[in-house]
Design a protein around this motif. Sequence first.
Motif, PDB file in Angstrom:
ATOM      1  N   ALA A 125      27.980 170.242   8.328  1.00 33.77           N
ATOM      2  CA  ALA A 125      28.730 170.576   7.111  1.00 33.77           C
ATOM      3  C   ALA A 125      30.223 170.385   7.317  1.00 33.77           C
ATOM      4  O   ALA A 125      30.930 169.870   6.438  1.00 33.77           O
ATOM      5  N   GLN A 126      30.716 170.789   8.487  1.00 32.92           N
ATOM      6  CA  GLN A 126      32.146 170.635   8.780  1.00 32.92           C
ATOM      7  C   GLN A 126      32.534 169.163   8.851  1.00 32.92           C
ATOM      8  O   GLN A 126      33.595 168.760   8.358  1.00 32.92           O
ATOM      9  N   SER A 127      31.665 168.345   9.456  1.00 36.36           N
ATOM     10  CA  SER A 127      31.942 166.913   9.560  1.00 36.36           C
ATOM     11  C   SER A 127      31.962 166.260   8.181  1.00 36.36           C
ATOM     12  O   SER A 127      32.817 165.413   7.890  1.00 36.36           O
ATOM     13  N   HIS A 128      31.038 166.676   7.304  1.00 35.29           N
ATOM     14  CA  HIS A 128      31.032 166.162   5.928  1.00 35.29           C
ATOM     15  C   HIS A 128      32.324 166.560   5.197  1.00 35.29           C
ATOM     16  O   HIS A 128      32.909 165.754   4.462  1.00 35.29           O
ATOM     17  N   ALA A 129      32.746 167.798   5.391  1.00 35.32           N
ATOM     18  CA  ALA A 129      33.969 168.266   4.733  1.00 35.32           C
ATOM     19  C   ALA A 129      35.183 167.470   5.197  1.00 35.32           C
ATOM     20  O   ALA A 129      36.050 167.096   4.392  1.00 35.32           O
ATOM     21  N   GLU A 130      35.259 167.185   6.486  1.00 27.75           N
ATOM     22  CA  GLU A 130      36.370 166.399   7.012  1.00 27.75           C
ATOM     23  C   GLU A 130      36.320 164.965   6.497  1.00 27.75           C
ATOM     24  O   GLU A 130      37.356 164.353   6.227  1.00 27.75           O
ATOM     25  N   ALA A 131      35.097 164.436   6.348  1.00 24.51           N
ATOM     26  CA  ALA A 131      34.956 163.069   5.839  1.00 24.51           C
ATOM     27  C   ALA A 131      35.382 162.976   4.376  1.00 24.51           C
ATOM     28  O   ALA A 131      35.959 161.972   3.947  1.00 24.51           O
ATOM     29  N   ARG A 132      35.110 164.022   3.587  1.00 25.52           N
ATOM     30  CA  ARG A 132      35.457 164.001   2.162  1.00 25.52           C
ATOM     31  C   ARG A 132      36.947 164.184   1.915  1.00 25.52           C
ATOM     32  O   ARG A 132      37.456 163.776   0.865  1.00 25.52           O
ATOM     33  N   ARG A 133      37.656 164.779   2.862  1.00 28.85           N
ATOM     34  CA  ARG A 133      39.053 165.141   2.637  1.00 28.85           C
ATOM     35  C   ARG A 133      39.914 163.904   2.368  1.00 28.85           C
ATOM     36  O   ARG A 133      40.129 163.061   3.235  1.00 28.85           O
ATOM     37  N   ASP A 134      40.408 163.802   1.116  1.00 29.04           N
ATOM     38  CA  ASP A 134      41.355 162.757   0.710  1.00 29.04           C
ATOM     39  C   ASP A 134      40.830 161.338   0.890  1.00 29.04           C
ATOM     40  O   ASP A 134      41.619 160.388   0.971  1.00 29.04           O
ATOM     41  N   THR A 135      39.522 161.151   0.958  1.00 28.08           N
ATOM     42  CA  THR A 135      39.010 159.797   1.144  1.00 28.08           C
ATOM     43  C   THR A 135      39.055 159.017  -0.163  1.00 28.08           C
ATOM     44  O   THR A 135      38.707 159.543  -1.223  1.00 28.08           O
ATOM     45  N   PRO A 136      39.478 157.762  -0.128  1.00 26.02           N
ATOM     46  CA  PRO A 136      39.497 156.942  -1.350  1.00 26.02           C
ATOM     47  C   PRO A 136      38.189 156.192  -1.585  1.00 26.02           C
ATOM     48  O   PRO A 136      38.038 155.537  -2.613  1.00 26.02           O
ATOM     49  N   ARG A 137      37.250 156.284  -0.637  1.00 25.81           N
ATOM     50  CA  ARG A 137      35.985 155.571  -0.818  1.00 25.81           C
ATOM     51  C   ARG A 137      34.857 156.299  -0.109  1.00 25.81           C
ATOM     52  O   ARG A 137      35.081 157.061   0.844  1.00 25.81           O
ATOM     53  N   TRP A 138      33.642 156.045  -0.596  1.00 27.73           N
ATOM     54  CA  TRP A 138      32.449 156.649   0.014  1.00 27.73           C
ATOM     55  C   TRP A 138      31.269 155.704  -0.169  1.00 27.73           C
ATOM     56  O   TRP A 138      31.061 155.157  -1.257  1.00 27.73           O
ATOM     57  N   SER A 139      30.523 155.514   0.888  1.00 27.78           N
ATOM     58  CA  SER A 139      29.300 154.711   0.834  1.00 27.78           C
ATOM     59  C   SER A 139      28.136 155.559   1.296  1.00 27.78           C
ATOM     60  O   SER A 139      28.245 156.286   2.298  1.00 27.78           O
ATOM     61  N   PHE A 140      27.032 155.455   0.568  1.00 22.47           N
ATOM     62  CA  PHE A 140      25.833 156.221   0.922  1.00 22.47           C
ATOM     63  C   PHE A 140      24.615 155.302   0.879  1.00 22.47           C
ATOM     64  O   PHE A 140      24.472 154.477  -0.018  1.00 22.47           O
ATOM     65  N   LYS A 141      23.745 155.498   1.858  1.00 17.86           N
ATOM     66  CA  LYS A 141      22.446 154.831   1.863  1.00 17.86           C
ATOM     67  C   LYS A 141      21.429 155.820   2.402  1.00 17.86           C
ATOM     68  O   LYS A 141      21.625 156.403   3.467  1.00 17.86           O
ATOM     69  N   GLY A 142      20.362 156.022   1.644  1.00 18.86           N
ATOM     70  CA  GLY A 142      19.352 156.984   2.084  1.00 18.86           C
ATOM     71  C   GLY A 142      18.149 156.974   1.162  1.00 18.86           C
ATOM     72  O   GLY A 142      17.798 155.942   0.580  1.00 18.86           O
ATOM     73  N   GLY A 143      17.564 158.160   1.007  1.00 14.68           N
ATOM     74  CA  GLY A 143      16.355 158.273   0.190  1.00 14.68           C
ATOM     75  C   GLY A 143      16.658 158.377  -1.285  1.00 14.68           C
ATOM     76  O   GLY A 143      16.645 157.392  -2.031  1.00 14.68           O
ATOM     77  N   MET A 253      25.635 160.008  10.236  1.00 10.69           N
ATOM     78  CA  MET A 253      24.247 159.580  10.098  1.00 10.69           C
ATOM     79  C   MET A 253      23.347 160.792  10.316  1.00 10.69           C
ATOM     80  O   MET A 253      23.378 161.421  11.372  1.00 10.69           O
ATOM     81  N   THR A 254      22.567 161.132   9.304  1.00 14.73           N
ATOM     82  CA  THR A 254      21.688 162.296   9.378  1.00 14.73           C
ATOM     83  C   THR A 254      20.234 161.853   9.330  1.00 14.73           C
ATOM     84  O   THR A 254      19.907 160.750   8.883  1.00 14.73           O
ATOM     85  N   VAL A 255      19.364 162.752   9.780  1.00  7.25           N
ATOM     86  CA  VAL A 255      17.922 162.534   9.735  1.00  7.25           C
ATOM     87  C   VAL A 255      17.302 163.747   9.049  1.00  7.25           C
ATOM     88  O   VAL A 255      18.005 164.598   8.509  1.00  7.25           O
ATOM     89  N   GLU A 256      15.981 163.835   9.093  1.00 12.61           N
ATOM     90  CA  GLU A 256      15.321 164.938   8.397  1.00 12.61           C
ATOM     91  C   GLU A 256      15.539 166.288   9.084  1.00 12.61           C
ATOM     92  O   GLU A 256      15.421 167.328   8.454  1.00 12.61           O
ATOM     93  N   ASP A 257      15.849 166.256  10.362  1.00 13.72           N
ATOM     94  CA  ASP A 257      16.170 167.499  11.056  1.00 13.72           C
ATOM     95  C   ASP A 257      17.545 167.977  10.596  1.00 13.72           C
ATOM     96  O   ASP A 257      18.559 167.306  10.834  1.00 13.72           O
ATOM     97  N   PRO A 258      17.649 169.119   9.931  1.00 12.72           N
ATOM     98  CA  PRO A 258      18.944 169.568   9.393  1.00 12.72           C
ATOM     99  C   PRO A 258      19.938 169.981  10.466  1.00 12.72           C
ATOM    100  O   PRO A 258      21.106 170.237  10.159  1.00 12.72           O
ATOM    101  N   ASN A 259      19.492 170.045  11.715  1.00 13.00           N
ATOM    102  CA  ASN A 259      20.378 170.475  12.801  1.00 13.00           C
ATOM    103  C   ASN A 259      20.770 169.332  13.727  1.00 13.00           C
ATOM    104  O   ASN A 259      21.345 169.573  14.790  1.00 13.00           O
ATOM    105  N   MET A 260      20.471 168.099  13.328  1.00 16.40           N
ATOM    106  CA  MET A 260      20.811 166.965  14.175  1.00 16.40           C
ATOM    107  C   MET A 260      21.449 165.862  13.336  1.00 16.40           C
ATOM    108  O   MET A 260      20.954 165.525  12.258  1.00 16.40           O
ATOM    109  N   ALA A 261      22.540 165.331  13.814  1.00 12.99           N
ATOM    110  CA  ALA A 261      23.216 164.221  13.153  1.00 12.99           C
ATOM    111  C   ALA A 261      24.114 163.534  14.170  1.00 12.99           C
ATOM    112  O   ALA A 261      24.259 163.998  15.309  1.00 12.99           O
ATOM    113  N   MET A 262      24.709 162.437  13.763  1.00  8.13           N
ATOM    114  CA  MET A 262      25.607 161.700  14.640  1.00  8.13           C
ATOM    115  C   MET A 262      26.811 161.255  13.824  1.00  8.13           C
ATOM    116  O   MET A 262      26.682 160.896  12.649  1.00  8.13           O
ATOM    117  N   THR A 263      27.986 161.287  14.430  1.00  4.15           N
ATOM    118  CA  THR A 263      29.203 160.902  13.715  1.00  4.15           C
ATOM    119  C   THR A 263      30.041 159.966  14.567  1.00  4.15           C
ATOM    120  O   THR A 263      30.017 160.032  15.795  1.00  4.15           O
TER     121      THR A 263
END
Length: 343
Positions: A125-143, A253-263
């Motif tokens: 959640a913290q990493s997502h918040a830092e990524a959203r801060r003042d960003t002019p662009r966002w790309s998403f690919k998932g389900g 990059m996240t997976v189905e495990d809510p406690n594991m991701a990579m940045t």
Amino acid sequence: MTRFTAALKRVTPWAAQNADGAIALVLAVVIGVLGIMPNEVVPTEVQTQLVNAATLVIMALVATALLRDRVRQAPLEKTVTSGALAELPARLARLDEIETLANSTRKALDALQLVRVLASKHEIAQSHAEARRDTPRWSFKGGTGTYLRAVTLPECVAAARRDKRHLTVRVEIIDPTDVEVCETYAHYRRSLSDSPDATGETWTTDRARKESYATILAAFWHRQRYGLLDIGVGLSSTMTTFRWDLSATRLIMTVEDPNMAMTALAGTFYYENCDTELRLSFEQARQVPLEAYKKVPLSDEPTIEEVQELFERIEVPLPKAYNGRDVVDIARKALRAVDPYGS
């Protein structure tokens, strides 16, 4: 006598190798002794003559020793000059290559250090918040983009509106009109856990379709309300087990495990290559005609008729079996999506 003989044997080899030095040493000692003797024993004239003669002999012996040492050193100097010194340019070039390799290795290690694993919901959640801060662009690919609708898109749009700046969003999700890919995705999610997730729902083919429809509806709704939002939605006929969220500063990059991701931070090898992957993947997906957002205005609370007309206009038809309750469910998921991570 025996000790004297033994000492003489030890001194003789050294004297033979250093004859000139030994003779000069003996002469110096002898002349020194004669010089301190009384005039009655050795007259002054005799002492002077002996000292002068011995001095010349000693100087000659010293010159001989110097010449001998120079002759001995000549082969060594030649070897050094033709050997080590001749190879010095090649060795210096090799050192330059090693230094370049070390610098490249250091840069690679620095890049790898910026790819790290997130091992808790809080870190993600913290990493997502830092990524959203003042960003002019966002790309998403998932389900189906559930978290994107619930958190990412509303907060990015709100921040851009507050700063009155442009925002570019690219979203790639599974095609809700492709029943096969929706069924595959639902089966995959259900195989990992058949219990309800943080939204309180279990994964079915129908839910997967509604979630994707809801993401499309949310894109149109936000586009109509913020003129500086440039948003695109691509529909894929294949599913992925990963979810990519990429801002101007980092990749998550996240997976189905809510406690594991990579940045990975922007500028790293991994970030740049994932950015390229997302761009190419989006271009190959079926594009939703977002430019039609003006043709079907959506209310703050979209009505059933508005939602149905929207999907007909953009040629992403709703299933014929869907009734008013299903349409309301899609609108609810679009504008009041529940955070699937429960954060």
